[in-house]
Design a protein around this motif. Structure first.
Motif, PDB file in Angstrom:
ATOM      1  N   ALA A 321      55.330  46.898  42.282  1.00  0.00           N
ATOM      2  CA  ALA A 321      55.341  48.297  41.845  1.00  0.00           C
ATOM      3  C   ALA A 321      53.961  48.691  41.345  1.00  0.00           C
ATOM      4  N   TYR A 322      53.581  49.908  41.677  1.00  0.00           N
ATOM      5  CA  TYR A 322      52.332  50.488  41.183  1.00  0.00           C
ATOM      6  C   TYR A 322      52.654  51.776  40.441  1.00  0.00           C
ATOM      7  N   GLN A 323      52.024  51.966  39.299  1.00  0.00           N
ATOM      8  CA  GLN A 323      52.288  53.142  38.464  1.00  0.00           C
ATOM      9  C   GLN A 323      50.961  53.703  37.965  1.00  0.00           C
ATOM     10  N   GLU A 324      50.873  55.030  37.878  1.00  0.00           N
ATOM     11  CA  GLU A 324      49.626  55.649  37.417  1.00  0.00           C
ATOM     12  C   GLU A 324      49.915  56.910  36.619  1.00  0.00           C
ATOM     13  N   VAL A 325      49.155  57.066  35.536  1.00  0.00           N
ATOM     14  CA  VAL A 325      49.186  58.267  34.707  1.00  0.00           C
ATOM     15  C   VAL A 325      47.890  59.028  34.935  1.00  0.00           C
ATOM     16  N   GLU A 326      47.998  60.282  35.327  1.00  0.00           N
ATOM     17  CA  GLU A 326      46.817  61.129  35.492  1.00  0.00           C
ATOM     18  C   GLU A 326      46.871  62.202  34.422  1.00  0.00           C
ATOM     19  N   GLY A 327      46.092  62.021  33.370  1.00  0.00           N
ATOM     20  CA  GLY A 327      46.082  62.947  32.241  1.00  0.00           C
ATOM     21  C   GLY A 327      45.567  62.239  31.005  1.00  0.00           C
ATOM     22  N   PHE A 350      53.860  51.259  29.748  1.00  0.00           N
ATOM     23  CA  PHE A 350      52.689  51.332  30.617  1.00  0.00           C
ATOM     24  C   PHE A 350      52.360  52.792  30.950  1.00  0.00           C
ATOM     25  N   ASN A 351      52.327  53.615  29.910  1.00  0.00           N
ATOM     26  CA  ASN A 351      52.193  55.067  30.079  1.00  0.00           C
ATOM     27  C   ASN A 351      51.047  55.664  29.277  1.00  0.00           C
ATOM     28  N   GLY A 352      50.002  54.870  29.000  1.00  0.00           N
ATOM     29  CA  GLY A 352      48.866  55.379  28.261  1.00  0.00           C
ATOM     30  C   GLY A 352      48.070  56.394  29.063  1.00  0.00           C
ATOM     31  N   PRO A 353      47.185  57.138  28.399  1.00  0.00           N
ATOM     32  CA  PRO A 353      46.385  58.139  29.117  1.00  0.00           C
ATOM     33  C   PRO A 353      45.552  57.491  30.217  1.00  0.00           C
ATOM     34  N   ASN A 354      45.699  58.039  31.424  1.00  0.00           N
ATOM     35  CA  ASN A 354      44.962  57.596  32.612  1.00  0.00           C
ATOM     36  C   ASN A 354      45.232  56.132  32.979  1.00  0.00           C
ATOM     37  N   GLU A 355      46.340  55.584  32.512  1.00  0.00           N
ATOM     38  CA  GLU A 355      46.630  54.173  32.759  1.00  0.00           C
ATOM     39  C   GLU A 355      47.110  53.914  34.186  1.00  0.00           C
ATOM     40  N   LYS A 356      46.680  52.782  34.706  1.00  0.00           N
ATOM     41  CA  LYS A 356      47.182  52.267  35.974  1.00  0.00           C
ATOM     42  C   LYS A 356      47.843  50.923  35.694  1.00  0.00           C
ATOM     43  N   SER A 357      48.916  50.617  36.402  1.00  0.00           N
ATOM     44  CA  SER A 357      49.595  49.341  36.155  1.00  0.00           C
ATOM     45  C   SER A 357      50.241  48.837  37.431  1.00  0.00           C
ATOM     46  N   VAL A 358      50.381  47.514  37.495  1.00  0.00           N
ATOM     47  CA  VAL A 358      50.993  46.835  38.631  1.00  0.00           C
ATOM     48  C   VAL A 358      52.008  45.842  38.090  1.00  0.00           C
ATOM     49  N   GLN A 359      53.162  45.743  38.750  1.00  0.00           N
ATOM     50  CA  GLN A 359      54.192  44.790  38.358  1.00  0.00           C
ATOM     51  C   GLN A 359      54.658  44.001  39.578  1.00  0.00           C
ATOM     52  N   LEU A 360      54.843  42.703  39.369  1.00  0.00           N
ATOM     53  CA  LEU A 360      55.472  41.834  40.361  1.00  0.00           C
ATOM     54  C   LEU A 360      56.725  41.258  39.724  1.00  0.00           C
ATOM     55  N   SER A 361      57.834  41.232  40.474  1.00  0.00           N
ATOM     56  CA  SER A 361      59.079  40.717  39.899  1.00  0.00           C
ATOM     57  C   SER A 361      59.896  40.006  40.968  1.00  0.00           C
ATOM     58  N   TYR A 362      60.766  39.130  40.468  1.00  0.00           N
ATOM     59  CA  TYR A 362      61.623  38.342  41.354  1.00  0.00           C
ATOM     60  C   TYR A 362      63.011  38.244  40.736  1.00  0.00           C
ATOM     61  N   LEU A 363      64.046  38.447  41.544  1.00  0.00           N
ATOM     62  CA  LEU A 363      65.434  38.370  41.101  1.00  0.00           C
ATOM     63  C   LEU A 363      66.190  37.397  41.996  1.00  0.00           C
ATOM     64  N   LEU A 364      66.944  36.497  41.357  1.00  0.00           N
ATOM     65  CA  LEU A 364      67.779  35.549  42.078  1.00  0.00           C
ATOM     66  C   LEU A 364      69.234  35.800  41.721  1.00  0.00           C
ATOM     67  N   ILE A 386      42.964  52.276  30.633  1.00  0.00           N
ATOM     68  CA  ILE A 386      43.512  53.246  29.679  1.00  0.00           C
ATOM     69  C   ILE A 386      42.351  53.952  28.998  1.00  0.00           C
ATOM     70  N   ASP A 387      42.331  55.283  29.088  1.00  0.00           N
ATOM     71  CA  ASP A 387      41.198  56.060  28.572  1.00  0.00           C
ATOM     72  C   ASP A 387      41.696  57.359  27.949  1.00  0.00           C
ATOM     73  N   GLY A 388      41.617  57.436  26.624  1.00  0.00           N
ATOM     74  CA  GLY A 388      41.996  58.655  25.918  1.00  0.00           C
ATOM     75  C   GLY A 388      40.822  59.354  25.269  1.00  0.00           C
ATOM     76  N   THR A 389      39.604  58.974  25.636  1.00  0.00           N
ATOM     77  CA  THR A 389      38.408  59.501  24.962  1.00  0.00           C
ATOM     78  C   THR A 389      38.179  60.983  25.232  1.00  0.00           C
ATOM     79  N   GLY A 403      39.034  52.125  28.008  1.00  0.00           N
ATOM     80  CA  GLY A 403      39.090  50.946  28.850  1.00  0.00           C
ATOM     81  C   GLY A 403      40.064  49.892  28.362  1.00  0.00           C
ATOM     82  N   GLU A 404      41.105  50.303  27.638  1.00  0.00           N
ATOM     83  CA  GLU A 404      42.070  49.338  27.098  1.00  0.00           C
ATOM     84  C   GLU A 404      42.891  48.702  28.218  1.00  0.00           C
ATOM     85  N   THR A 405      43.348  47.474  27.950  1.00  0.00           N
ATOM     86  CA  THR A 405      44.165  46.737  28.890  1.00  0.00           C
ATOM     87  C   THR A 405      45.317  46.052  28.156  1.00  0.00           C
ATOM     88  N   HIS A 406      46.344  45.677  28.888  1.00  0.00           N
ATOM     89  CA  HIS A 406      47.422  44.871  28.326  1.00  0.00           C
ATOM     90  C   HIS A 406      48.213  44.250  29.459  1.00  0.00           C
TER      91      HIS A 406
END
Length: 459
Positions: A321-327, A350-364, A386-389, A403-406
């Motif tokens: 999954a790819y997610q992006e916040v534009e604002g 994963f909803n910070g200002p201008n944040e981009k995020s990627v998720q990998l998941s597996y279900l059995l 992540i940029d709120g400046t 430029g925050e990350t997590h």
């Protein structure tokens, strides 16, 4: 962002090429016609179709802040204790009475549900104020047991259209109950649901109060990520779900949180292939949020979307999954709701200002291996850029985010009983780790949850 988008595209091409060789999910067009059944015409009567049911949920959470973080407890406004660990353990029980609809052209019914919570851990030093997990009062003292009317409404139905007035549960992308505590939230207001067509459903509603997960009283609406005390008196919403093909479901919703924002939502889910060989599910979610009215949350102009692809082969499902916040603000939603239908809404949103995020998941799913009801999952998600400046307002505390990350990873297991007197009872255990840079809001934390839910029928 470029690498993430390339990875999503590559997985999509691979899955489509393999799925094309399988027995395909039907892509048949579904023409819109009137529904073949008339629910009100099948009404059995107010008492004749009455049901008294319930459930009890044992909810345990053990949190540990890392990298120097500590929970604090105050008495008379002064911090008297701090500890990196917080423990909450609550038993939540719901007893729900739902009548049948009276017979006739217009049918009437009612629903009433009593919610009760018992604090199983009452040590103030464990609870650390309780947050929205255990109800506390005064100087962090737990309320040992409390009850409230969680649902209380009347309904009127004509054909396949139902009008509901009173305290009720809603589950839409712009206003949704949240059930991740011992008890769920609910809403006070009026709503309508129309299912007069075979592949179209229409919902609308107007609500003036929320009944929070861990409070006894009704409250006004507020923002989940606000840095101020602004409240809203009303939330209005409307939406349509439309299934134009057997393999495709689409949704469009709009809402107005009074003097906060207008919010618009669009989504589609498409199924392709055969899960016994290889099936592909594609899901897109998009939100547009724009300030409105008195702009109590300041200037908002936010576009947020997520795209997820899930490949399934028998018992195995792999998702990216790819997610992006534009604002320059958070993607925000109403507090005590789950109105964030985005792929990467996990322990962190994963909803910070201008944040981009990627998720990998597996279900059995162990049903294919002879153990129906048993599932295991694992995932990892990373957020970056992540940029709120550039934010100029005061409603959100984001100006130091540069430029925050997590990152977050989690493992979980769930089991649902398939038969016997406790049929449909579930137990779920999860362990989640989240690590963040200095100014990312969620901090660094480990959390273990164990949740057991037992449904029951009284009559």
């Amino acid at each position: 962002m470029k690498k993430a988008s390339t990875a999503v595209f590559a997985l999509s091409v691979l899955a489509i090429s393999v799925a094309a060789q399988a027995e395909p999910t039907s892509q048949e067009f579904v023409p819109t016609t009137l529904a073949t059944s008339n629910l009100q015409g099948e009404a059995k009567g107010f008492l004749e179709d009455s049901k008294l049911t319930g459930s009890t949920k044992n909810w345990y959470a053990n949190e540990l802040l890392r990298r120097g973080g500590e929970f604090t407890r105050k008495e008379n406004g002064v911090v008297v204790d701090s500890d990196p660990r917080r423990i909450n353990w609550v038993q939540g029980t719901i007893v729900d009475y739902s009548s049948g609809f009276t017979q006739g052209t217009v049918g009437f019914a009612t629903q009433m549900a009593v919610y009760n919570a018992v604090a199983l851990d009452r040590d103030k030093d464990d609870l650390m104020g309780g947050a929205n997990r255990t109800l506390t009062e005064n100087n962090g003292d737990p309320v040992g047991q409390w009850s409230k009317m969680g649902l209380a409404n009347i309904k009127a139905r004509v054909s396949n259209t139902t009008l509901t007035a009173g305290r009720q549960s809603m589950n839409t992308p712009v206003l949704a109950y949240i059930g991740n505590r011992a008890l769920p939230s609910s809403f006070e207001g009026v709503s309508i649901l129309s299912e007069e067509f075979n592949n179209i459903s229409i919902q609308a509603g107007s609500f003036d109060r929320v009944s929070p997960r861990t409070e006894q009283s009704l409250t006004k609406f507020r923002s989940e990520y606000t840095n101020n005390t602004a409240t809203a008196d009303r939330v209005d919403m409307a939406g349509v779900d439309y299934k134009p093909f057997k393999s495709l479901t689409t949704s469009f919703y709009a809402s107005n949180v009074e003097d906060f924002w207008h919010q618009y939502y669009f989504a589609f889910t498409h199924e392709l292939g055969d899960p016994d060989v290889l099936g592909l599910s594609t899901n897109l979610n998009y939100y547009k949020t724009k300030d409105s009215g008195q702009k109590k949350m300041g200037e908002i102009d936010n576009d947020t979307y997520s795209l997820s692809l899930t490949a399934t082969h028998k018992a195995h499902s792999f998702s990216v999954a790819y997610q992006e916040v534009e604002g320059d603000t958070y993607f925000d939603y109403v507090h005590d709701t789950n109105a964030i239908f985005l792929a990467n809404s996990l322990l962190s949103d994963f909803n910070g200002p201008n944040e981009k995020s990627v998720q990998l998941s597996y279900l059995l799913n162990m049903a294919d291996y002879g153990v129906p009801g048993l599932k295991f999952n694992i995932y990892q998600a990373r957020g970056f850029d992540i940029d709120g400046t550039h934010y100029k307002g005061t409603a959100y505390d984001v100006s130091r985010m540069d430029g925050e990350t997590h990152y977050e990873y989690g493992v979980g297991s769930s089991y649902t009983l398939q038969s016997g007197p406790l049929k449909a009872s579930t137990m779920r255990a999860t362990y989640t780790t989240h690590r963040a840079s200095a100014n990312q809001a969620d901090g660094s934390i480990n959390e273990f949850r164990l949740v057991t839910t037992i449904p029951f029928n009284i009559m």
